[in-house]
Scaffold this motif. Structure first.
Motif, PDB file in Angstrom:
ATOM      1  N   PHE A 174      16.510   2.777  11.319  1.00  0.00           N
ATOM      2  CA  PHE A 174      15.576   1.625  11.593  1.00  0.00           C
ATOM      3  C   PHE A 174      14.200   2.477  11.966  1.00  0.00           C
ATOM      4  O   PHE A 174      14.073   3.531  12.424  1.00  0.00           O
ATOM      5  N   GLY A 175      13.103   1.723  11.575  1.00  0.00           N
ATOM      6  CA  GLY A 175      11.712   2.342  11.697  1.00  0.00           C
ATOM      7  C   GLY A 175      10.838   1.195  11.683  1.00  0.00           C
ATOM      8  O   GLY A 175      10.895   0.028  11.567  1.00  0.00           O
ATOM      9  N   VAL A 176       9.499   1.693  11.806  1.00  0.00           N
ATOM     10  CA  VAL A 176       8.340   0.743  11.828  1.00  0.00           C
ATOM     11  C   VAL A 176       7.341   1.316  10.589  1.00  0.00           C
ATOM     12  O   VAL A 176       7.168   2.509  10.853  1.00  0.00           O
ATOM     13  N   TYR A 177       7.067   0.439   9.897  1.00  0.00           N
ATOM     14  CA  TYR A 177       5.921   0.835   8.853  1.00  0.00           C
ATOM     15  C   TYR A 177       4.649   0.495   9.304  1.00  0.00           C
ATOM     16  O   TYR A 177       4.405  -0.760   9.786  1.00  0.00           O
ATOM     17  N   ASP A 178       3.632   1.132   9.220  1.00  0.00           N
ATOM     18  CA  ASP A 178       2.193   0.927   9.649  1.00  0.00           C
ATOM     19  C   ASP A 178       1.709   1.186   8.060  1.00  0.00           C
ATOM     20  O   ASP A 178       1.476   2.174   7.585  1.00  0.00           O
ATOM     21  N   ASP A 179       0.831   0.069   7.639  1.00  0.00           N
ATOM     22  CA  ASP A 179       0.230   0.085   6.190  1.00  0.00           C
ATOM     23  C   ASP A 179      -1.007  -0.158   6.486  1.00  0.00           C
ATOM     24  O   ASP A 179      -1.512  -0.791   7.096  1.00  0.00           O
ATOM     25  N   VAL A 180      -2.022   0.481   5.388  1.00  0.00           N
ATOM     26  CA  VAL A 180      -3.127  -0.113   5.052  1.00  0.00           C
ATOM     27  C   VAL A 180      -3.440  -0.388   3.618  1.00  0.00           C
ATOM     28  O   VAL A 180      -2.472   0.475   2.543  1.00  0.00           O
ATOM     29  N   TYR A 181      -3.758  -1.455   3.146  1.00  0.00           N
ATOM     30  CA  TYR A 181      -3.898  -2.253   2.053  1.00  0.00           C
ATOM     31  C   TYR A 181      -5.421  -2.038   1.543  1.00  0.00           C
ATOM     32  O   TYR A 181      -6.076  -2.418   2.336  1.00  0.00           O
ATOM     33  N   LYS A 182      -5.397  -2.080   0.033  1.00  0.00           N
ATOM     34  CA  LYS A 182      -6.564  -2.031  -0.455  1.00  0.00           C
ATOM     35  C   LYS A 182      -6.700  -3.005  -1.912  1.00  0.00           C
ATOM     36  O   LYS A 182      -5.452  -2.943  -2.547  1.00  0.00           O
ATOM     37  N   LYS A 183      -7.512  -3.599  -2.001  1.00  0.00           N
ATOM     38  CA  LYS A 183      -7.568  -4.586  -3.283  1.00  0.00           C
ATOM     39  C   LYS A 183      -8.348  -3.607  -4.246  1.00  0.00           C
ATOM     40  O   LYS A 183      -9.231  -3.309  -4.169  1.00  0.00           O
ATOM     41  N   VAL A 184      -7.589  -3.459  -5.465  1.00  0.00           N
ATOM     42  CA  VAL A 184      -8.215  -2.739  -6.465  1.00  0.00           C
ATOM     43  C   VAL A 184      -8.183  -3.504  -7.702  1.00  0.00           C
ATOM     44  O   VAL A 184      -7.151  -4.132  -7.961  1.00  0.00           O
ATOM     45  N   ASP A 185      -9.248  -3.725  -8.381  1.00  0.00           N
ATOM     46  CA  ASP A 185      -9.519  -4.852  -9.349  1.00  0.00           C
ATOM     47  C   ASP A 185      -8.828  -5.968  -9.277  1.00  0.00           C
ATOM     48  O   ASP A 185      -8.028  -6.624 -10.218  1.00  0.00           O
ATOM     49  N   GLY A 186      -8.856  -6.664  -8.053  1.00  0.00           N
ATOM     50  CA  GLY A 186      -8.420  -7.932  -7.849  1.00  0.00           C
ATOM     51  C   GLY A 186      -6.881  -8.101  -7.382  1.00  0.00           C
ATOM     52  O   GLY A 186      -6.209  -9.187  -7.269  1.00  0.00           O
ATOM     53  N   VAL A 187      -6.203  -6.685  -7.282  1.00  0.00           N
ATOM     54  CA  VAL A 187      -4.902  -6.812  -6.891  1.00  0.00           C
ATOM     55  C   VAL A 187      -4.509  -5.841  -5.725  1.00  0.00           C
ATOM     56  O   VAL A 187      -5.087  -4.883  -5.531  1.00  0.00           O
ATOM     57  N   TRP A 188      -4.010  -6.464  -4.685  1.00  0.00           N
ATOM     58  CA  TRP A 188      -3.598  -5.739  -3.527  1.00  0.00           C
ATOM     59  C   TRP A 188      -2.733  -4.562  -3.804  1.00  0.00           C
ATOM     60  O   TRP A 188      -1.737  -4.654  -4.339  1.00  0.00           O
ATOM     61  N   LYS A 189      -2.961  -3.204  -3.454  1.00  0.00           N
ATOM     62  CA  LYS A 189      -2.241  -2.156  -3.368  1.00  0.00           C
ATOM     63  C   LYS A 189      -1.873  -1.411  -2.014  1.00  0.00           C
ATOM     64  O   LYS A 189      -2.826  -1.817  -1.287  1.00  0.00           O
ATOM     65  N   ILE A 190      -0.773  -0.780  -1.918  1.00  0.00           N
ATOM     66  CA  ILE A 190      -0.644   0.263  -0.627  1.00  0.00           C
ATOM     67  C   ILE A 190      -1.447   1.370  -0.950  1.00  0.00           C
ATOM     68  O   ILE A 190      -1.527   2.062  -1.947  1.00  0.00           O
ATOM     69  N   HIS A 191      -2.442   1.488   0.313  1.00  0.00           N
ATOM     70  CA  HIS A 191      -3.211   2.593   0.143  1.00  0.00           C
ATOM     71  C   HIS A 191      -2.659   3.753   0.906  1.00  0.00           C
ATOM     72  O   HIS A 191      -2.825   4.879   0.943  1.00  0.00           O
ATOM     73  N   ARG A 192      -2.138   3.423   2.311  1.00  0.00           N
ATOM     74  CA  ARG A 192      -1.298   4.253   3.197  1.00  0.00           C
ATOM     75  C   ARG A 192      -0.140   3.659   3.718  1.00  0.00           C
ATOM     76  O   ARG A 192      -0.275   2.508   4.132  1.00  0.00           O
ATOM     77  N   ALA A 193       1.003   4.192   3.784  1.00  0.00           N
ATOM     78  CA  ALA A 193       1.971   3.823   4.262  1.00  0.00           C
ATOM     79  C   ALA A 193       2.533   4.839   5.352  1.00  0.00           C
ATOM     80  O   ALA A 193       3.111   5.839   5.016  1.00  0.00           O
ATOM     81  N   THR A 194       2.627   4.620   6.480  1.00  0.00           N
ATOM     82  CA  THR A 194       3.320   5.559   7.713  1.00  0.00           C
ATOM     83  C   THR A 194       4.495   4.970   8.368  1.00  0.00           C
ATOM     84  O   THR A 194       4.274   3.841   8.788  1.00  0.00           O
ATOM     85  N   LEU A 195       5.478   5.752   8.073  1.00  0.00           N
ATOM     86  CA  LEU A 195       6.780   5.232   8.702  1.00  0.00           C
ATOM     87  C   LEU A 195       7.131   6.191   9.992  1.00  0.00           C
ATOM     88  O   LEU A 195       7.065   7.123   9.827  1.00  0.00           O
TER      89      LEU A 195
END
Length: 146
Positions: free
Chosen positions: A113-134
């Motif tokens: 069981f955990g909690v993800y804290d994410d940062v997302y960035k849009k690259v060339d019009g597509v959302w991507k995961i930039h940082r995933a902290t578990l």
């Protein structure tokens, strides 16, 4: 909130859902494509600490989901999505992680069981995961500030 903002949030929700499907299904190439080139995965030392860059992320996910591992030997359920747009090309998200083992003969299928804290960035019009902290909550509590 505008319709456009809701559509952006739904794209991010789909991005995170794809993460579970690709990882559990053993599709490492598609999984790694969900990340920015300079992405960082922050895990406890038990899981290799910080994985920096797509190639390091690929190597570590392959280590934990090798090709000989049967598809869907685990199921990662991301729930309770909380996504906030922080700029036109950036967003933050928080998810609960429920990780289940599906192998036969296990008395308890719960793995993490955990909690993800994410940062997302849009690259060339597509959302991507930039940082995933578990943040691991169970069975071992290994977490930063939640």
């Amino acid at each position: 909130m505008t319709i456009e903002e809701l559509l952006e949030i739904e794209e991010i929700r789909t991005l995170r859902s794809k993460w579970g499907h690709f990882y559990d299904g053993g599709d490492i190439d598609s999984l790694v494509d969900l990340f920015t080139d300079d992405a960082v995965c922050e895990f406890s030392e038990r899981y290799g600490g910080h994985w920096v860059g797509r190639e390091n992320i690929r190597a570590n996910y392959t280590k934990y989901s090798p090709p000989e591992k049967p598809a869907y030997a685990s199921l990662h359920a991301g729930t309770n999505a909380w996504i906030r747009l922080t700029g036109p090309d950036e967003a933050a998200g928080r998810w609960y992680l429920l990780d289940f083992n599906t192998r036969e003969g296990l008395e308890n299928p719960l793995a993490i069981f955990g909690v993800y804290d994410d940062v997302y960035k849009k690259v060339d019009g597509v959302w991507k995961i930039h940082r995933a902290t578990l943040h691991f909550l169970w069975p071992n509590r290994e977490t930063g500030v939640l």
